[in-house]
Design an enzyme around this catalytic site. Structure first.
Site, PDB file in Angstrom:
ATOM      1  N   ASP A  21     -10.095 -13.295  -1.067  1.00 17.82           N
ATOM      2  CA  ASP A  21      -9.882 -11.869  -0.814  1.00 17.82           C
ATOM      3  C   ASP A  21      -9.575 -11.598   0.658  1.00 17.82           C
ATOM      4  O   ASP A  21     -10.111 -10.664   1.263  1.00 17.82           O
ATOM      5  CB  ASP A  21     -11.088 -11.054  -1.268  1.00 17.82           C
ATOM      6  CG  ASP A  21     -10.739  -9.583  -1.506  1.00 17.82           C
ATOM      7  OD1 ASP A  21      -9.557  -9.230  -1.335  1.00 17.82           O
ATOM      8  OD2 ASP A  21     -11.642  -8.801  -1.843  1.00 17.82           O
TER       9      ASP A  21
ATOM     10  N   HIS B 265      -7.088  -7.515  -1.647  1.00 13.82           N
ATOM     11  CA  HIS B 265      -6.919  -6.406  -2.586  1.00 13.82           C
ATOM     12  C   HIS B 265      -6.399  -5.153  -1.887  1.00 13.82           C
ATOM     13  O   HIS B 265      -5.937  -4.228  -2.557  1.00 13.82           O
ATOM     14  CB  HIS B 265      -8.234  -6.105  -3.303  1.00 13.82           C
ATOM     15  CG  HIS B 265      -9.290  -5.483  -2.438  1.00 13.82           C
ATOM     16  ND1 HIS B 265     -10.290  -6.214  -1.840  1.00 13.82           N
ATOM     17  CD2 HIS B 265      -9.511  -4.198  -2.077  1.00 13.82           C
ATOM     18  CE1 HIS B 265     -11.080  -5.405  -1.156  1.00 13.82           C
ATOM     19  NE2 HIS B 265     -10.635  -4.176  -1.281  1.00 13.82           N
TER      20      HIS B 265
ATOM     21  N   SER C 286     -12.897  -1.718   3.396  1.00 10.99           N
ATOM     22  CA  SER C 286     -12.347  -3.024   3.047  1.00 10.99           C
ATOM     23  C   SER C 286     -11.481  -3.567   4.173  1.00 10.99           C
ATOM     24  O   SER C 286     -10.603  -2.877   4.680  1.00 10.99           O
ATOM     25  CB  SER C 286     -11.511  -2.925   1.769  1.00 10.99           C
ATOM     26  OG  SER C 286     -12.336  -2.781   0.646  1.00 10.99           O
TER      27      SER C 286
END
Length: 578
Positions: free
Chosen positions: A190, A159, A268
């Site tokens: 992911d 993402h 992230s």
């Protein structure tokens, strides 16, 4: 901690797991949604504290809260500390305790060399516009984290680089940003893999080494660049839970670690290290709710290695295979007796089988799956994991690779059968992702036809699309199975108002069931049937027995003027013309 009571008239917020990349607007300033943390207010601007209800707070002891620059505070002078001795004083009443000198920076770097492999990821995204599928939205920037692994590669979250236009990387302590190339994007897990062509980027950096799966209460350290900071940030915690998690971005369920270390926007893609300096996971999402604190999630090493090995085997990401069935627990004794199961037999009942999956040729409804690859399945659908732990049997399926075979033992009509099934990825009627491709569309007489996907529903109805979208679409999303690999759910997205379509202006997101009596299989089939139609009328059968009838010649003649009015370059998307 005692659970708080629900207040009257107030709707309880549900816990939401969110991905944690730090998004910025086109100008580079943080977007309001990216900054969940309250901003610190300078002392000069801070308001006067209000007196709260109830008993006033006790006055803090002066010797514990003395300002650092006040004479009453414990002074530290050139490597020595002055302290009191049991309340007894000599001539000066003070004793001198020597302290070790602070470590030098070069020594700190040698202790944690793995942190030098953590990089900051800059990405410019250009998302598709599902409401106007012939164009894209305004670009925006985001920053996240990543880390260098062997083979001149960098791992980050999928993402973090979704719908990317440009990706750049910056090493720790460097002022240079290097343009990166995206090698693979694993939507389900992911994870994304990048590389940099410039040799200068790889100089003086050792790749991160992967460690084994940690145990509960093992210490973990999350390293990254949260809240868009330019310097590295370190948060520590322990592994508090290990189970099959719902991956928000991938809309799948895979093995995940729950930790109590703080994971904020920008973390992230950053690595999580164990106490030996080896990577045990990738930070990717956290839980946001008013009743929870410090719950973050990490992608563990088995999922990471599956992604890396999958790319090395096939040269691209092929995905995680799934056993295309819906199953039911067999914990009820009467249900087990009705299915003619012996007391020593355990398993789960097959409710439905995906028609597009290879399992459709072997498994049938009401089959009892006893084991998968020799591992017995319990009545609640779990299998032994580690000492004192059990986990959902889908974990065994996720360990396989697409195209590999699995031995499935089944109880059917009191007889035991074994099937060697070739595993494949899951085909959904409403796909969870469009994998970076622009949405497909077709326009005739102002009617905009498109195919439904989860990103489309999120774009139309927001993050709570599971509650706000039409019931018919949600039923297809949750319960309907595709009967062929090219089947799509086609809807009329909107009607561009014109004289030719008077009376149809209110049709929005309505499924198209058939055209001139023929069922609509997908958007390409519908476009071909309309373009090649030689009948007098174009008749579209919609859901709820609604119909749309247009004259063929008038509709085709009016389409170019409608496209020109709305500045639409083409009546059909490029993927449907190829």
């Amino acid at each position: 901690m005692e659970q708080s009571k629900r207040k009257r008239g107030r709707k309880t917020k549900k816990a939401v797991a969110e991905t944690m990349d730090f998004q910025m607007a086109a100008s580079g300033a943080p977007s309001p949604s990216a900054l969940d943390e309250p901003q610190e207010i300078p002392d000069s601007a801070s308001p006067k504290p209000r007196r709260g209800r109830g008993r006033p707070k006790k006055a803090a002891r002066r010797q514990n809260l003395a300002p650092a620059d006040s004479p009453a505070s414990s002074p530290i002078r050139r490597g020595s500390q002055v302290v009191a001795i049991n309340g007894e004083h000599g001539e000066s009443g003070l004793a001198v305790v020597s302290l070790d000198p602070p470590p030098r920076w070069d020594q700190v770097v040698r202790v944690v060399p793995s942190m030098d492999a953590v990089v900051k990821v800059f990405c410019v995204h250009t998302e598709p516009n599902f409401s106007l599928p012939w164009q894209r939205k305004r670009q925006y920037s985001s920053s996240s984290s990543g880390f260098i692994i062997g083979g001149r590669r960098v791992l980050t979250n999928a993402h973090s680089v979704e719908h990317y236009t440009q990706v750049k990387l910056k090493k720790r302590g460097s002022d240079t940003k290097y343009v990166a190339t995206v090698l693979a994007i694993g939507t389900e897990c992911d994870i994304a893999m990048l590389t940099v062509d410039n040799d200068e980027f790889w100089e003086g950096v050792s790749p991160v080494e992967f460690g084994s799966l940690p145990a509960l209460q093992d210490a973990v350290t999350v390293v990254g660049y949260p809240i868009g900071g330019d310097t590295i940030s370190v948060t520590s915690g322990v592994v508090s839970r290990m189970e099959i998690l719902s991956y928000v971005h991938g809309s799948t369920e895979l093995l995940g670690l729950q930790i109590d270390a703080a994971i904020n926007s920008g973390n992230s893609g950053g690595p999580a290290f164990n106490d030996k300096g080896k990577c045990v996971g990738i930070a990717f999402q956290s839980l946001k709710h008013e009743d929870v604190e410090n719950i973050g999630y990490v992608i563990p090493t088995p999922v990471i290695m599956h992604f890396i090995n999958d790319y090395e085997k096939s040269g691209e990401y092929t995905g995680f295979p799934m056993l295309g069935i819906e199953w039911q627990k067999m914990e009820n004794p009467d249900l087990r007796k009705a299915m003619e199961m012996r007391p020593d037999q355990k398993g789960v009942r097959v409710r439905r089988v995906e028609p597009t999956g290879p399992e459709f040729e072997f498994l049938k409804p009401s089959d009892i799956i006893l084991s998968f690859d020799g591992v017995d399945i319990a009545n609640d659908g779990t299998v032994p994991f580690r000492h004192g732990e059990r986990i959902a049997f889908s974990y065994l399926v996720s360990q396989k690779y697409t195209g590999e075979n699995a031995l499935v033992k089944v109880l059917r009509d009191s007889k035991v059968y074994e099937f060697n099934i070739k595993l494949a990825t899951h085909k959904r009627l409403i796909p969870a992702h469009i994998k970076g491709k622009p949405p497909s569309y077709y326009i005739i007489a102002g009617f905009v036809f498109t195919a439904i996907s989860v990103p489309y529903l999120r774009s139309e109805y927001g993050k709570d699309y599971e509650y706000d979208a039409p019931v018919k679409l949600l039923d297809k999303l949750l319960h309907t199975m595709a009967h062929s690999h090219d089947e799509q759910l086609v809807v009329i997205s909107q009607v561009l108002v014109a004289d030719v379509n008077i009376g149809y202006e209110d049709i929005v997101n309505t499924q198209v069931m058939a055209f001139n009596g023929k069922p609509v299989k997908n958007l390409r089939t519908l476009a071909n049937m309309v373009e090649n139609c030689s009948e007098e009328f174009l008749k579209f059968d919609l859901e709820y027995q609604q119909i749309v009838v247009l004259q063929t010649k008038t509709s085709k003649a009016a389409t170019p003027d409608i496209l020109a009015t709305h500045c639409i370059p083409s009546a059909i998307s490029e993927d449907l013309t190829s």
